[in-house]
Design a protein around this motif. Sequence first.
Motif, PDB file in Angstrom:
ATOM      1  N   UNK A  97       1.100  -6.208   8.787  1.00 33.57           N
ATOM      2  CA  UNK A  97       2.073  -6.828   8.745  1.00 33.57           C
ATOM      3  C   UNK A  97       2.751  -6.554   8.157  1.00 33.57           C
ATOM      4  N   UNK A  98       2.077  -6.503   6.208  1.00 35.97           N
ATOM      5  CA  UNK A  98       2.626  -6.501   5.065  1.00 35.97           C
ATOM      6  C   UNK A  98       3.554  -5.214   4.833  1.00 35.97           C
ATOM      7  N   UNK A  99       2.796  -3.763   5.767  1.00 33.23           N
ATOM      8  CA  UNK A  99       2.754  -2.820   5.095  1.00 33.23           C
ATOM      9  C   UNK A  99       4.188  -2.223   6.206  1.00 33.23           C
ATOM     10  N   UNK A 100       4.844  -3.308   6.483  1.00 29.82           N
ATOM     11  CA  UNK A 100       5.986  -3.352   7.641  1.00 29.82           C
ATOM     12  C   UNK A 100       7.137  -3.268   6.598  1.00 29.82           C
ATOM     13  N   UNK A 101       7.464  -4.340   5.550  1.00 28.44           N
ATOM     14  CA  UNK A 101       7.949  -4.570   4.603  1.00 28.44           C
ATOM     15  C   UNK A 101       6.939  -4.223   2.506  1.00 28.44           C
ATOM     16  N   UNK A 102       6.473  -3.037   3.107  1.00 30.52           N
ATOM     17  CA  UNK A 102       5.543  -2.635   1.940  1.00 30.52           C
ATOM     18  C   UNK A 102       6.121  -0.763   1.720  1.00 30.52           C
ATOM     19  N   UNK A 103       5.680  -0.185   0.842  1.00 34.58           N
ATOM     20  CA  UNK A 103       5.797   1.546   1.061  1.00 34.58           C
ATOM     21  C   UNK A 103       3.927   1.282   0.876  1.00 34.58           C
ATOM     22  N   UNK A 104       3.486   0.836  -0.148  1.00 31.64           N
ATOM     23  CA  UNK A 104       2.042   0.934  -0.945  1.00 31.64           C
ATOM     24  C   UNK A 104       1.568  -0.286  -0.635  1.00 31.64           C
TER      25      UNK A 104
ATOM     26  N   UNK B 169      -0.188   5.588   1.675  1.00 26.97           N
ATOM     27  CA  UNK B 169       0.264   4.080   0.825  1.00 26.97           C
ATOM     28  C   UNK B 169      -1.523   3.469   0.326  1.00 26.97           C
ATOM     29  N   UNK B 170      -2.308   4.483   0.030  1.00 26.25           N
ATOM     30  CA  UNK B 170      -3.713   3.807  -0.126  1.00 26.25           C
ATOM     31  C   UNK B 170      -3.099   4.344  -1.787  1.00 26.25           C
ATOM     32  N   UNK B 171      -3.006   3.422  -2.733  1.00 24.14           N
ATOM     33  CA  UNK B 171      -2.398   2.853  -4.660  1.00 24.14           C
ATOM     34  C   UNK B 171      -4.085   3.888  -4.789  1.00 24.14           C
ATOM     35  N   UNK B 172      -4.072   5.340  -5.569  1.00 19.08           N
ATOM     36  CA  UNK B 172      -5.312   5.315  -5.719  1.00 19.08           C
ATOM     37  C   UNK B 172      -5.127   5.587  -7.883  1.00 19.08           C
ATOM     38  N   UNK B 173      -5.467   5.559  -8.282  1.00 17.32           N
ATOM     39  CA  UNK B 173      -5.214   5.420  -9.907  1.00 17.32           C
ATOM     40  C   UNK B 173      -6.700   6.055 -10.615  1.00 17.32           C
TER      41      UNK B 173
ATOM     42  N   UNK C  70       8.287   2.183  10.039  1.00 18.26           N
ATOM     43  CA  UNK C  70       9.388   2.955  11.048  1.00 18.26           C
ATOM     44  C   UNK C  70       9.439   4.106  10.788  1.00 18.26           C
ATOM     45  N   UNK C  71       8.678   5.365  10.447  1.00 18.12           N
ATOM     46  CA  UNK C  71       8.757   6.869   9.769  1.00 18.12           C
ATOM     47  C   UNK C  71       9.961   6.851   7.908  1.00 18.12           C
ATOM     48  N   UNK C  72      10.296   5.224   7.923  1.00 20.93           N
ATOM     49  CA  UNK C  72      10.434   5.815   6.257  1.00 20.93           C
ATOM     50  C   UNK C  72      10.334   6.258   4.684  1.00 20.93           C
ATOM     51  N   UNK C  73       8.644   6.287   5.572  1.00 22.16           N
ATOM     52  CA  UNK C  73       7.938   7.324   3.777  1.00 22.16           C
ATOM     53  C   UNK C  73       8.528   9.126   4.139  1.00 22.16           C
ATOM     54  N   UNK C  74       8.538   9.330   5.205  1.00 21.28           N
ATOM     55  CA  UNK C  74       8.583  11.015   5.546  1.00 21.28           C
ATOM     56  C   UNK C  74       9.714  11.590   4.808  1.00 21.28           C
ATOM     57  N   UNK C  75      10.560  11.141   4.092  1.00 22.21           N
ATOM     58  CA  UNK C  75      11.170  11.987   3.830  1.00 22.21           C
ATOM     59  C   UNK C  75      11.521  11.653   1.925  1.00 22.21           C
ATOM     60  N   UNK C  76      10.202  10.986   2.191  1.00 22.52           N
ATOM     61  CA  UNK C  76      10.666  10.423   0.044  1.00 22.52           C
ATOM     62  C   UNK C  76       8.977  10.592  -0.219  1.00 22.52           C
TER      63      UNK C  76
END
Length: 705
Positions: free
Chosen positions: A496-503, A530-534, A287-293
């Motif tokens: 579907x989980x990504x709809x409710x998570x950021x990473x 969204x691809x956590x990489x450490x 939903x575009x919610x990461x665009x400005x974050x």
Amino acid sequence: MSGAQVRLTGGGQSLVLDVANGVPSLIWWGEDIGEADARVAAALAPRAVPHGMLDGGEALDLSPTAARGFTGFPALEIRRGDGTFLADPRLVTVEATPHDARLTLEDVRAGLRLVLTLALDPATGVAAFASRLENTGATVLGVDWLAAIALPLDHDEALLFDGRWAAEMTPVRARIATGAWIKDNRTGRTSHHAPPFAVVGQPGFDEDHGEVMGLHLAWSGSSRVILERLRDGRLQVQAGELFLPGEMNLEPGEAYETPTLYAARDAAGLNGLSARLHPFVRQTILGGRLAARPRPVTFNTWEAVYFRHDLETLKDLAAQAAALGVERFVLDDGWFVGRDDDTTSLGDWRADPLKYPQGLTPLIDHVRSLGMAFGLWVEPEMANRRSALLEAHPDWVLGDEGRAQPLGRGQYVLDLSRPEVAEAIFAQLDALLSAHPIAYLKWDMNRDLTHPASRGRPAVHAQTRAVYALIDRLRAAHPAVEIESCASGGGRADYEILRRSERIWTSDNNDPTVRQKLHRTFSIFFPPEVMGAHVAAATNPITGARSGMTLRAATALFGHMGVEADVRTFSEAERATLARMIALHKSHRARLHGGRLVRLSHPEPGLAALMAVDPEGALVSAVQLDLPRTASPAPLRLAGLDEAASWRVRLLNPSPRPEASMKRAPALADGAESLVPGRVLAQAGLPLPVLTVGGVALFALERVG
Ligand code: DGJ
């Protein structure tokens, strides 16, 4: 809709349905096609009916069933107590706009209504398909299978994803030879070994070539993907939720809705698919919610201290992480009451008074005083046998009461479909988030569902929906808190989980050589942010392999970058390199997380190369994973760059001793800037230095005109 056709358009493509005969079928999905051409395509679509088959042939429509004479895998399997099993739903209404359609079909005799919804995203052409089945009869309707849709396939080469813990998204290629290929996932989570995703394409398709269709069922429970070659040679694909025996029973008036199957088609291979899917995920799934974050560079304590939480050590790690440029500190497993190993305490979400005598506040204050946000690990769906929660409520376990079930990591799954259980877990998490400035939850889930019974009935579906509801409720109560989806690494990675998570925690395996490959398959469907990489320790705790800091950091920086190691043990040189790479990540972050990721091809199979590109610039990495077959590396062609522009190119990490690996270094190897036309980079390619195994070349490109 025009006449007997429905034509959806989006992303330069049309999807055309024939709805003339009471049963909808797909007649075109590809390049944008006008109405007149679509009519011709429809006229030419029916195939010859050979001898030895049913007189009318077998229609492969969007919901083929035996009642219509279809002998392949049906899209709908039902049953009633009176023996009813046939269903032949026929179109009763068609509602359509240029971008979506809702087709309602009914079978009065079987007592059911089937609603198919189809949409084509106007910007990217990514399609969304789902089905809804309603019991319009007077008795219970059992649903054994309902596909989100059945789609005909043009090609028979499949790319599926196998895997295991610490080796997710392992690509497997095969031709669909004969019969049905059924990929079942019965784990009750998206799974490590059978995520419901597939790519089917022209034989030999690769990153840049071949017609491909990518399929992604957005579902975090058990699932089934079917690829089938019918007896007449045609091919179909279906995907949907996998039910336990008798799990889905609809009372009169009740309805069941499938998860959404997202699909995209492209004529330019896997990179073409990703060029559609990544923007779609950014805009529609997220939903575009990461665009400005901007995604904060993250420190995670797991591989640094595991369960050994000591306040002073953690404060020291936080200070050192902040000095490296880290922006978020995540306290992983081990912080809650009695949690000294993995046999105890899940379910008791209170800080351990021995490790944290004054609670979490001193650590959180310290982390925040260093300018970092604070994150916390939780595993809300689970409880250990040894926990205050299960001592008080032994019956809260998801299981068949009175029947023993195996433990997984010493734990049971909580029956979240019971309101009192979900309420109790919500209350604990809500209290934590209300008491502390926690910006982030790493939401873990570490065991399969083996006995998913709730009050004596199969309940994977109910549990999956209950998990979504719990997360949704928590997000509504704490909208600023971000969530990372983790399930023993990447066991719950889906739209579907990504709809409710950021990473998404991609994998517990931080070994960069493994990650280079994993990132290639993971990024077919998921954008890098969204691809956590450490960056982990030099000797990887899982693979035992050693790798240098440049390789570790250059690998992590192409995802949502983080650090997960005891940074106190890093040498000064390692620390300096890591700080530089974090700074590099930040300086290219908007491009890495908002531009286009291209998985570059190279003739050397052991060389993995990526490019993050936007109109202003690009960052390119080339990593030598294995001993090269050829002694002198071929140039790296930069497909996806604006060829009409000129680019200022620079190797960011020139070797201090090029003579160690080369008698003569190629152009650019000294790190000097060079102005290169885009078409030269695309066709002649970037000259690469000879790289040792584990060696990395990182190039920055800036558009000049
Ligand atoms: C499994 C996760 O994948 C790891 O990253 C870590 O959080 C452990 N669980 C902690 O128990």
